[in-house]
Design a protein around this motif. Structure first.
Motif, PDB file in Angstrom:
ATOM      1  N   GLY A   1      16.717 -33.241 -30.624  1.00  0.00           N
ATOM      2  CA  GLY A   1      16.648 -32.115 -29.517  1.00  0.00           C
ATOM      3  C   GLY A   1      17.362 -30.800 -30.030  1.00  0.00           C
ATOM      4  N   SER A   2      17.863 -30.325 -29.077  1.00  0.00           N
ATOM      5  CA  SER A   2      18.707 -29.222 -29.535  1.00  0.00           C
ATOM      6  C   SER A   2      20.031 -29.365 -28.803  1.00  0.00           C
ATOM      7  N   THR A   3      20.694 -28.180 -28.069  1.00  0.00           N
ATOM      8  CA  THR A   3      22.145 -28.223 -27.759  1.00  0.00           C
ATOM      9  C   THR A   3      22.573 -29.322 -26.950  1.00  0.00           C
ATOM     10  N   TYR A   4      21.760 -29.686 -25.889  1.00  0.00           N
ATOM     11  CA  TYR A   4      22.324 -30.633 -25.012  1.00  0.00           C
ATOM     12  C   TYR A   4      22.304 -32.153 -25.878  1.00  0.00           C
ATOM     13  N   PHE A   5      21.122 -32.706 -26.718  1.00  0.00           N
ATOM     14  CA  PHE A   5      21.337 -33.763 -27.176  1.00  0.00           C
ATOM     15  C   PHE A   5      22.429 -33.852 -28.441  1.00  0.00           C
ATOM     16  N   ALA A   6      22.568 -32.641 -29.200  1.00  0.00           N
ATOM     17  CA  ALA A   6      23.424 -32.564 -30.104  1.00  0.00           C
ATOM     18  C   ALA A   6      25.002 -32.638 -29.621  1.00  0.00           C
ATOM     19  N   SER A   7      25.069 -32.328 -28.336  1.00  0.00           N
ATOM     20  CA  SER A   7      26.394 -32.554 -27.784  1.00  0.00           C
ATOM     21  C   SER A   7      26.736 -34.042 -27.361  1.00  0.00           C
ATOM     22  N   ILE A   8      25.817 -34.992 -27.649  1.00  0.00           N
ATOM     23  CA  ILE A   8      26.103 -36.331 -27.180  1.00  0.00           C
ATOM     24  C   ILE A   8      26.100 -37.145 -28.399  1.00  0.00           C
ATOM     25  N   ASP A   9      27.140 -38.135 -28.744  1.00  0.00           N
ATOM     26  CA  ASP A   9      27.345 -38.882 -29.773  1.00  0.00           C
ATOM     27  C   ASP A   9      26.674 -40.015 -29.534  1.00  0.00           C
ATOM     28  N   MET A  10      25.191 -39.907 -29.848  1.00  0.00           N
ATOM     29  CA  MET A  10      24.156 -41.148 -29.694  1.00  0.00           C
ATOM     30  C   MET A  10      24.576 -42.384 -30.464  1.00  0.00           C
ATOM     31  N   GLY A  11      24.937 -42.079 -31.662  1.00  0.00           N
ATOM     32  CA  GLY A  11      25.104 -43.252 -32.510  1.00  0.00           C
ATOM     33  C   GLY A  11      26.290 -44.063 -32.208  1.00  0.00           C
ATOM     34  N   GLU A  12      27.420 -43.418 -31.691  1.00  0.00           N
ATOM     35  CA  GLU A  12      28.498 -44.165 -31.353  1.00  0.00           C
ATOM     36  C   GLU A  12      28.141 -45.088 -30.090  1.00  0.00           C
TER      37      GLU A  12
ATOM     38  N   LEU B   1      18.475 -25.103 -31.362  1.00  0.00           N
ATOM     39  CA  LEU B   1      17.288 -25.277 -31.740  1.00  0.00           C
ATOM     40  C   LEU B   1      15.876 -25.028 -30.593  1.00  0.00           C
ATOM     41  N   ASP B   2      15.128 -24.198 -30.938  1.00  0.00           N
ATOM     42  CA  ASP B   2      14.271 -23.894 -30.186  1.00  0.00           C
ATOM     43  C   ASP B   2      12.898 -24.415 -30.601  1.00  0.00           C
ATOM     44  N   ILE B   3      11.898 -24.242 -29.523  1.00  0.00           N
ATOM     45  CA  ILE B   3      10.467 -24.890 -29.747  1.00  0.00           C
ATOM     46  C   ILE B   3       9.793 -24.220 -31.167  1.00  0.00           C
ATOM     47  N   ALA B   4      10.020 -22.720 -31.168  1.00  0.00           N
ATOM     48  CA  ALA B   4       9.493 -22.255 -32.441  1.00  0.00           C
ATOM     49  C   ALA B   4       9.992 -22.567 -33.624  1.00  0.00           C
ATOM     50  N   HIS B   5      11.100 -23.115 -33.846  1.00  0.00           N
ATOM     51  CA  HIS B   5      11.636 -23.559 -34.935  1.00  0.00           C
ATOM     52  C   HIS B   5      11.824 -25.057 -35.420  1.00  0.00           C
ATOM     53  N   THR B   6      11.228 -25.943 -34.375  1.00  0.00           N
ATOM     54  CA  THR B   6      11.102 -27.518 -34.737  1.00  0.00           C
ATOM     55  C   THR B   6      10.342 -27.682 -35.924  1.00  0.00           C
TER      56      THR B   6
ATOM     57  N   GLU C   1      15.855 -26.163 -23.733  1.00  0.00           N
ATOM     58  CA  GLU C   1      16.790 -25.585 -23.203  1.00  0.00           C
ATOM     59  C   GLU C   1      17.003 -24.171 -23.644  1.00  0.00           C
ATOM     60  N   GLU C   2      17.028 -23.946 -25.058  1.00  0.00           N
ATOM     61  CA  GLU C   2      17.207 -22.613 -25.456  1.00  0.00           C
ATOM     62  C   GLU C   2      15.903 -21.676 -25.004  1.00  0.00           C
ATOM     63  N   ASP C   3      14.838 -22.120 -24.942  1.00  0.00           N
ATOM     64  CA  ASP C   3      13.702 -21.615 -24.644  1.00  0.00           C
ATOM     65  C   ASP C   3      13.664 -21.105 -23.031  1.00  0.00           C
ATOM     66  N   ALA C   4      14.177 -22.196 -22.283  1.00  0.00           N
ATOM     67  CA  ALA C   4      14.607 -21.638 -20.956  1.00  0.00           C
ATOM     68  C   ALA C   4      15.549 -20.684 -20.653  1.00  0.00           C
TER      69      ALA C   4
END
Length: 184
Positions: free
Chosen positions: A27-38, A57-62, A84-87
């Motif tokens: 994902g982009s900013t929201y998912f990047a802010s969550i420490d999923m692995g831990e 990250l936006d959809i154009a750069h995925t 979220e960046e696109d919105a």
């Protein structure tokens, strides 16, 4: 903010030590802010969870990052949270965004064999986000994906509570009674 190229290089190095058949959060900013692995380790889910999200990250750069972020890992499950960046920037009309999103999903399906894809709602409160999530829900149905709406929780809850909403979908073994009650 790290550049996309630098983040991709980091992912490539990390992928050498990662397990195939795992779970990837992309994902982009929201998912990047969550420490999923831990959070996954603390939850004892029985499967490695790799967060391959990039702030901004936006959809154009995925397409530039899918090789390193998703394909190299050949995950069993992918949780996608892009938009979220696109919105926020309202750079895309909804139809153009959905077309690019569908293309991204098609490429994940093609390049990740036996992979289940979960589309996670875009977080936000604007009319654009509401319409976008409605379209993403329809897109999930038409592409064999599952839509998970975290939007109603994410705005008011902690990342741990959002992770708890995703946990039943992440795990590889059946839900316990306690987990089922938490999911309700």
């Amino acid at each position: 903010m790290e550049t996309v190229a630098k983040k991709v290089n980091t992912f490539k190095m990390m992928n050498k030590a990662s397990q195939k058949g795992s779970v990837v959060c992309f994902g982009s900013t929201y998912f990047a802010s969550i420490d999923m692995g831990e959070l996954a380790v603390d939850s004892n889910l029985g499967v490695p969870v790799y967060n391959r999200s990039i702030e901004g990250l936006d959809i154009a750069h995925t397409a530039e990052v899918l090789d390193a972020a998703v394909y190299d890992l050949q995950p069993a499950k992918v949780f996608v949270n892009i938009g979220e960046e696109d919105a926020a920037a309202i750079r895309e009309d909804i139809d153009a965004f959905i077309n690019k999103y569908e293309w991204m999903l098609l490429n994940i399906h093609r390049n990740c064999h036996n992979c289940r894809i979960f589309i996670v709602s875009v977080v936000g409160e604007s009319d654009f986000v509401t319409k976008l999530n409605e379209r993403l829900h329809k897109l999930a149905s038409s592409t064999g994906c599952l839509f998970i709406d975290i939007n109603y929780s994410a705005e008011n809850e902690s990342p741990m509570q959002v992770f708890n909403m995703l946990k039943p979908y992440i795990r590889t073994f059946p839900l316990t009674f306690v987990d089922a009650m938490r999911a309700c």
